[in-house]
Design a protein around this motif. Sequence first.
Motif, short mmCIF file in Angstrom:
data_model
loop_
_atom_site.label_atom_id
_atom_site.label_comp_id
_atom_site.label_asym_id
_atom_site.label_seq_id
_atom_site.Cartn_x
_atom_site.Cartn_y
_atom_site.Cartn_z
N ASP A 88 0.83 -1.21 0.00
CA ASP A 88 0.00 0.00 0.00
C ASP A 88 0.86 1.26 0.00
OD1 ASP A 88 -2.44 -1.37 0.00
OD2 ASP A 88 -2.69 -1.24 2.19
N ILE A 89 1.90 1.26 0.82
CA ILE A 89 2.80 2.42 0.88
C ILE A 89 3.47 2.62 -0.48
CG2 ILE A 89 4.94 3.31 1.92
CD1 ILE A 89 2.52 3.48 3.82
N SER A 90 3.88 1.55 -1.12
CA SER A 90 4.49 1.65 -2.46
C SER A 90 3.51 2.26 -3.46
CB SER A 90 4.95 0.28 -2.95
OG SER A 90 6.00 -0.20 -2.14
N LEU A 91 2.25 1.84 -3.39
CA LEU A 91 1.24 2.41 -4.29
C LEU A 91 0.99 3.88 -4.01
CD1 LEU A 91 -1.31 -0.56 -4.43
CD2 LEU A 91 0.11 0.30 -6.32
N LEU A 92 0.96 4.26 -2.73
CA LEU A 92 0.79 5.67 -2.40
C LEU A 92 1.96 6.50 -2.92
CD1 LEU A 92 -0.60 5.37 1.25
CD2 LEU A 92 -1.82 6.28 -0.75
#
Length: 169
Positions: free
Chosen positions: A40-44
Amino acid sequence: MTGAERRAQLKAQLSTSTSPISATMFAKQFGVSRQTIVGDISLLRANGVQIVATLRGYQVEDSTSPTAVLVCRHFPNDTADEMQRIIQAGGVIKDVAIEHPLYGQLRGELEIGTLGDLKLFLARVQQHQGHLLSELTDGLHTHTIAYDTPTQLAAIKTSLKAAGYLYQS
């Protein structure tokens, strides 16, 4: 809850938090795996949210402080002293980078701004029997340093130079 809803909540919490939040804490909160949160952090980040990983967790990047890139060179056993000098003069060590002959620039986020952060970093190096990036380049590396005033930057440079760590060809 969908992934998009979870990411929206992650972004909101990180944007309002005054301290880092670990992936493990988020995983428990949302009932998902730590790896899901890392994704999720990578996508953000891919969508432009400026999130940095610190030793204590994730936080939104503070881009209000000026930064400077300093070139340093020293032996691995001087690492603690080098970092302590930067912190004690008021700096935050944002990252470390080297120029690798095969991969080009390799960079590691650090976000070390307190002596507590430094102790945690050094403990993790020891715990994981880690090697410093600078070991790949005979001690030569750069640090991006955040500071508040030009006086702080001057003090950082003076201290590093006095110890022989500031690289000057």
